[in-house]
Write a protein that holds these residues in place. Structure first.
Motif, PDB file in Angstrom:
ATOM      1  N   THR A 110      -9.091   8.893   2.540  1.00  0.00           N
ATOM      2  CA  THR A 110     -10.468   8.536   2.243  1.00  0.00           C
ATOM      3  C   THR A 110     -10.682   8.551   0.738  1.00  0.00           C
ATOM      4  OG1 THR A 110     -11.167  10.849   2.452  1.00  0.00           O
ATOM      5  CG2 THR A 110     -11.407   9.434   4.405  1.00  0.00           C
ATOM      6  N   GLY A 111     -11.638   7.759   0.289  1.00  0.00           N
ATOM      7  CA  GLY A 111     -11.990   7.741  -1.124  1.00  0.00           C
ATOM      8  C   GLY A 111     -13.292   7.003  -1.317  1.00  0.00           C
ATOM      9  N   PRO A 112     -13.924   7.164  -2.490  1.00  0.00           N
ATOM     10  CA  PRO A 112     -15.169   6.459  -2.763  1.00  0.00           C
ATOM     11  C   PRO A 112     -14.969   4.943  -2.668  1.00  0.00           C
ATOM     12  CG  PRO A 112     -14.716   8.108  -4.452  1.00  0.00           C
ATOM     13  CD  PRO A 112     -13.482   7.992  -3.636  1.00  0.00           C
ATOM     14  N   ALA A 113     -15.908   4.268  -2.039  1.00  0.00           N
ATOM     15  CA  ALA A 113     -15.780   2.817  -1.885  1.00  0.00           C
ATOM     16  C   ALA A 113     -15.581   2.132  -3.229  1.00  0.00           C
ATOM     17  CB  ALA A 113     -17.006   2.261  -1.172  1.00  0.00           C
ATOM     18  N   ARG A 114     -16.241   2.652  -4.266  1.00  0.00           N
ATOM     19  CA  ARG A 114     -16.172   1.995  -5.564  1.00  0.00           C
ATOM     20  C   ARG A 114     -14.929   2.371  -6.373  1.00  0.00           C
ATOM     21  NH1 ARG A 114     -20.635  -1.010  -6.826  1.00  0.00           N
ATOM     22  NH2 ARG A 114     -22.300  -0.845  -5.281  1.00  0.00           N
ATOM     23  N   ALA A 115     -14.010   3.108  -5.758  1.00  0.00           N
ATOM     24  CA  ALA A 115     -12.696   3.294  -6.365  1.00  0.00           C
ATOM     25  C   ALA A 115     -11.758   2.148  -5.984  1.00  0.00           C
ATOM     26  CB  ALA A 115     -12.087   4.623  -5.930  1.00  0.00           C
ATOM     27  N   PHE A 116     -12.228   1.252  -5.114  1.00  0.00           N
ATOM     28  CA  PHE A 116     -11.388   0.192  -4.564  1.00  0.00           C
ATOM     29  C   PHE A 116     -11.907  -1.184  -4.956  1.00  0.00           C
ATOM     30  CE2 PHE A 116     -10.771   3.840  -1.855  1.00  0.00           C
ATOM     31  CZ  PHE A 116      -9.415   3.815  -1.543  1.00  0.00           C
ATOM     32  N   ALA A 117     -11.011  -2.153  -4.870  1.00  0.00           N
ATOM     33  CA  ALA A 117     -11.357  -3.567  -5.008  1.00  0.00           C
ATOM     34  C   ALA A 117     -10.683  -4.310  -3.867  1.00  0.00           C
ATOM     35  CB  ALA A 117     -10.890  -4.118  -6.351  1.00  0.00           C
ATOM     36  N   ALA A 118     -11.165  -5.502  -3.588  1.00  0.00           N
ATOM     37  CA  ALA A 118     -10.531  -6.319  -2.561  1.00  0.00           C
ATOM     38  C   ALA A 118      -9.125  -6.703  -3.011  1.00  0.00           C
ATOM     39  CB  ALA A 118     -11.363  -7.564  -2.308  1.00  0.00           C
ATOM     40  N   LYS A 119      -8.154  -6.515  -2.116  1.00  0.00           N
ATOM     41  CA  LYS A 119      -6.782  -6.914  -2.453  1.00  0.00           C
ATOM     42  C   LYS A 119      -6.680  -8.431  -2.404  1.00  0.00           C
ATOM     43  CE  LYS A 119      -3.397  -6.986   0.519  1.00  0.00           C
ATOM     44  NZ  LYS A 119      -2.874  -8.381   0.252  1.00  0.00           N
ATOM     45  N   PRO A 120      -6.162  -9.052  -3.449  1.00  0.00           N
ATOM     46  CA  PRO A 120      -5.975 -10.509  -3.403  1.00  0.00           C
ATOM     47  C   PRO A 120      -5.072 -10.912  -2.250  1.00  0.00           C
ATOM     48  CG  PRO A 120      -5.726  -9.698  -5.645  1.00  0.00           C
ATOM     49  CD  PRO A 120      -5.786  -8.486  -4.758  1.00  0.00           C
ATOM     50  N   ALA A 121      -5.438 -11.981  -1.568  1.00  0.00           N
ATOM     51  CA  ALA A 121      -4.717 -12.388  -0.359  1.00  0.00           C
ATOM     52  C   ALA A 121      -3.251 -12.702  -0.635  1.00  0.00           C
ATOM     53  CB  ALA A 121      -5.411 -13.601   0.262  1.00  0.00           C
ATOM     54  N   GLY A 122      -2.957 -13.228  -1.812  1.00  0.00           N
ATOM     55  CA  GLY A 122      -1.590 -13.613  -2.116  1.00  0.00           C
ATOM     56  C   GLY A 122      -0.724 -12.516  -2.688  1.00  0.00           C
ATOM     57  N   VAL A 123      -1.264 -11.298  -2.770  1.00  0.00           N
ATOM     58  CA  VAL A 123      -0.536 -10.162  -3.327  1.00  0.00           C
ATOM     59  C   VAL A 123      -0.166  -9.219  -2.183  1.00  0.00           C
ATOM     60  CG1 VAL A 123      -0.685  -8.184  -4.894  1.00  0.00           C
ATOM     61  CG2 VAL A 123      -1.723 -10.363  -5.536  1.00  0.00           C
ATOM     62  N   SER A 124       1.095  -8.855  -2.075  1.00  0.00           N
ATOM     63  CA  SER A 124       1.543  -7.981  -1.003  1.00  0.00           C
ATOM     64  C   SER A 124       0.992  -6.570  -1.192  1.00  0.00           C
ATOM     65  CB  SER A 124       3.067  -7.924  -0.947  1.00  0.00           C
ATOM     66  OG  SER A 124       3.569  -7.205  -2.078  1.00  0.00           O
ATOM     67  N   HIS A 125       0.992  -5.785  -0.113  1.00  0.00           N
ATOM     68  CA  HIS A 125       0.545  -4.396  -0.217  1.00  0.00           C
ATOM     69  C   HIS A 125       1.461  -3.602  -1.157  1.00  0.00           C
ATOM     70  CE1 HIS A 125      -2.831  -4.205   2.542  1.00  0.00           C
ATOM     71  NE2 HIS A 125      -2.149  -4.917   3.422  1.00  0.00           N
ATOM     72  N   VAL A 126       2.747  -3.884  -1.143  1.00  0.00           N
ATOM     73  CA  VAL A 126       3.670  -3.172  -2.031  1.00  0.00           C
ATOM     74  C   VAL A 126       3.331  -3.475  -3.486  1.00  0.00           C
ATOM     75  CG1 VAL A 126       6.071  -3.070  -2.833  1.00  0.00           C
ATOM     76  CG2 VAL A 126       5.562  -2.934  -0.390  1.00  0.00           C
ATOM     77  N   GLN A 127       3.131  -4.750  -3.798  1.00  0.00           N
ATOM     78  CA  GLN A 127       2.785  -5.128  -5.158  1.00  0.00           C
ATOM     79  C   GLN A 127       1.431  -4.542  -5.564  1.00  0.00           C
ATOM     80  OE1 GLN A 127       2.918  -6.879  -8.883  1.00  0.00           O
ATOM     81  NE2 GLN A 127       4.599  -6.783  -7.417  1.00  0.00           N
ATOM     82  N   ALA A 128       0.469  -4.594  -4.660  1.00  0.00           N
ATOM     83  CA  ALA A 128      -0.860  -4.066  -4.960  1.00  0.00           C
ATOM     84  C   ALA A 128      -0.827  -2.561  -5.163  1.00  0.00           C
ATOM     85  CB  ALA A 128      -1.831  -4.426  -3.832  1.00  0.00           C
ATOM     86  N   ALA A 129      -0.025  -1.862  -4.373  1.00  0.00           N
ATOM     87  CA  ALA A 129       0.042  -0.402  -4.481  1.00  0.00           C
ATOM     88  C   ALA A 129       0.673   0.053  -5.783  1.00  0.00           C
ATOM     89  CB  ALA A 129       0.833   0.171  -3.307  1.00  0.00           C
ATOM     90  N   ALA A 130       1.468  -0.809  -6.394  1.00  0.00           N
ATOM     91  CA  ALA A 130       2.133  -0.448  -7.649  1.00  0.00           C
ATOM     92  C   ALA A 130       1.206  -0.558  -8.855  1.00  0.00           C
ATOM     93  CB  ALA A 130       3.345  -1.348  -7.866  1.00  0.00           C
ATOM     94  N   LEU A 131       0.046  -1.183  -8.679  1.00  0.00           N
ATOM     95  CA  LEU A 131      -0.782  -1.509  -9.828  1.00  0.00           C
ATOM     96  C   LEU A 131      -1.822  -0.474 -10.244  1.00  0.00           C
ATOM     97  CD1 LEU A 131      -1.392  -5.316  -9.167  1.00  0.00           C
ATOM     98  CD2 LEU A 131      -0.269  -4.330 -11.169  1.00  0.00           C
ATOM     99  N   PRO A 132      -2.612   0.114  -9.339  1.00  0.00           N
ATOM    100  CA  PRO A 132      -3.882   0.727  -9.780  1.00  0.00           C
ATOM    101  C   PRO A 132      -3.803   1.743 -10.912  1.00  0.00           C
ATOM    102  CG  PRO A 132      -3.892   0.460  -7.411  1.00  0.00           C
ATOM    103  CD  PRO A 132      -2.505   0.104  -7.877  1.00  0.00           C
ATOM    104  N   LEU A 133      -3.111   2.861 -10.732  1.00  0.00           N
ATOM    105  CA  LEU A 133      -3.152   3.910 -11.747  1.00  0.00           C
ATOM    106  C   LEU A 133      -2.547   3.428 -13.065  1.00  0.00           C
ATOM    107  CD1 LEU A 133      -2.546   7.688 -11.316  1.00  0.00           C
ATOM    108  CD2 LEU A 133      -1.483   6.488 -13.212  1.00  0.00           C
ATOM    109  N   ALA A 134      -1.399   2.793 -12.995  1.00  0.00           N
ATOM    110  CA  ALA A 134      -0.733   2.355 -14.222  1.00  0.00           C
ATOM    111  C   ALA A 134      -1.507   1.239 -14.910  1.00  0.00           C
ATOM    112  CB  ALA A 134       0.694   1.905 -13.913  1.00  0.00           C
ATOM    113  N   ALA A 135      -1.996   0.267 -14.137  1.00  0.00           N
ATOM    114  CA  ALA A 135      -2.727  -0.844 -14.740  1.00  0.00           C
ATOM    115  C   ALA A 135      -4.079  -0.397 -15.277  1.00  0.00           C
ATOM    116  CB  ALA A 135      -2.903  -1.975 -13.732  1.00  0.00           C
ATOM    117  N   LEU A 136      -4.772   0.479 -14.543  1.00  0.00           N
ATOM    118  CA  LEU A 136      -6.031   1.010 -15.050  1.00  0.00           C
ATOM    119  C   LEU A 136      -5.809   1.795 -16.340  1.00  0.00           C
ATOM    120  CD1 LEU A 136      -8.112   2.318 -11.998  1.00  0.00           C
ATOM    121  CD2 LEU A 136      -8.724   0.480 -13.567  1.00  0.00           C
ATOM    122  N   THR A 137      -4.732   2.561 -16.385  1.00  0.00           N
ATOM    123  CA  THR A 137      -4.419   3.318 -17.604  1.00  0.00           C
ATOM    124  C   THR A 137      -4.231   2.368 -18.780  1.00  0.00           C
ATOM    125  OG1 THR A 137      -3.373   5.082 -16.322  1.00  0.00           O
ATOM    126  CG2 THR A 137      -2.822   4.949 -18.655  1.00  0.00           C
TER     127      THR A 137
END
Length: 317
Positions: A110-137
């Motif tokens: 669970t997490g705050p709704a506003r910690a998330f964004a819609a995953k782009p349809a053409g991006v795999s879950h593996v690719q999407a999971a690799a992005l948030p913390l590092a890309a936000l940093t």
């Protein structure tokens, strides 16, 4: 489901601090979303250096028991009271609030709704999971903190790592001249990402550049931060992700340089910017390995070697 009807899940859990061997797949109660939260069925979760650091020693979190993980990509299962941004079935990705929101190395989180964004349809879950913390940093360091602009010169330390290789891409998109430090075998990788110049930290002095830098992104801290001050022009910006040595602040003041130590924050505006760039290919994480949840300890052991190019990802579904 337990005998009393409570839903359960599998999580990569630890009851003590220590090496990768303290991590064990463990059956735990499935969390429920509170007000403003969503429950996400985790498909994949990124692994970051902060995960293995928190596994081994107390940094920000309370003592174990702990389930680590801040990166997540998955499907919304349930929404808490007041959530209007997402519905069950939506695919989302994001970073749980750092540092106290950890828990994505599990089947559900669970997490705050506003910690998330819609995953782009053409991006795999593996690719999407690799992005948030590092890309936000990288985004918060270069864009929000340093206000990196076209034509400026930026030096990115450990540029082939998780934060670094994404920072190279973001800096190039902003029109900066990018220099990255990395071992020589990784220089071709950096040039493919758009780096204009590469410095082999094993044999070259990054402070010996012909022109000073406007911005340095320091992912290493310690003496690297102090030495980076001398690579900046007066009025330049040093953004460190780890504390510098005791003399860093004094050196920065003497040189007329702004030195900031930054802690990444969950940020939906930043996540949306990352999602836009991931959707059209401007930003892509290099995933050098994936591990099922049951092999999370092996993933931690590999990550701790410090030789990973890009990111490692734990797969759940």
């Amino acid at each position: 489901m337990t005998s009393n009807g409570t839903p359960v899940m599998l999580a990569l859990h630890q009851t003590a601090l220590g090496g990768p061997e303290v991590l064990r797949p463990t059956e735990l109660p499935r969390p429920e979303p509170g007000p403003g939260e969503i429950l996400v069925a985790v498909h994949a979760a990124g692994l970051n250096p902060t995960d293995f650091k928190h596994r081994a020693v107390r940094v920000f979190l309370p003592p174990p028991p702990l389930t680590l993980g801040w990166d997540v990509s998955g499907t919304v299962v349930e929404t808490g009271f007041g959530v209007t941004l997402f519905r069950p079935g939506d695919e989302v990705f994001g970073m749980l609030p750092y540092p106290h929101g950890a828990g994505s190395h599990a089947e559900y989180v669970t997490g705050p709704a506003r910690a998330f964004a819609a995953k782009p349809a053409g991006v795999s879950h593996v690719q999407a999971a690799a992005l948030p913390l590092a890309a936000l940093t990288a985004w918060q360091a270069l864009v929000d903190t340093a206000d990196l602009r076209a034509g400026q010169r930026v030096l990115i330390h450990a540029a082939a790592g998780g934060v670094g290789h994404l920072a190279v891409q973001l800096a190039k998109e902003r029109g900066a001249h990018v220099t990255g430090t990395a071992s020589a075998p990784k220089h071709d990788f950096l040039r493919e990402l758009g780096a204009d110049a590469c410095v082999d930290y094993r044999s070259e002095d990054f402070t010996a550049a012909a022109e000073p830098y406007d911005v340095v992104l320091d992912t290493l801290g310690g003496q690297t931060a102090t030495r980076s001050v001398s690579a900046l022009r007066p009025g330049g910006v040093l953004v460190s992700l780890l504390p510098g040595a005791e003399d860093t602040a004094a050196a920065a003041e003497k040189a007329g340089v702004r030195a900031a130590v930054m802690l990444v924050e969950h940020d939906q505006s930043g996540m949306r910017a990352i999602a836009e760039r991931a959707a059209d290919g401007r930003l892509r994480a290099h995933v050098s390995g994936t591990f099922p949840l049951a092999e999370g300890a092996t993933a931690h052991a590999q990550a701790e070697t410090g030789r990973t190019t890009g990111k490692l990802v734990i797969t759940v579904r």
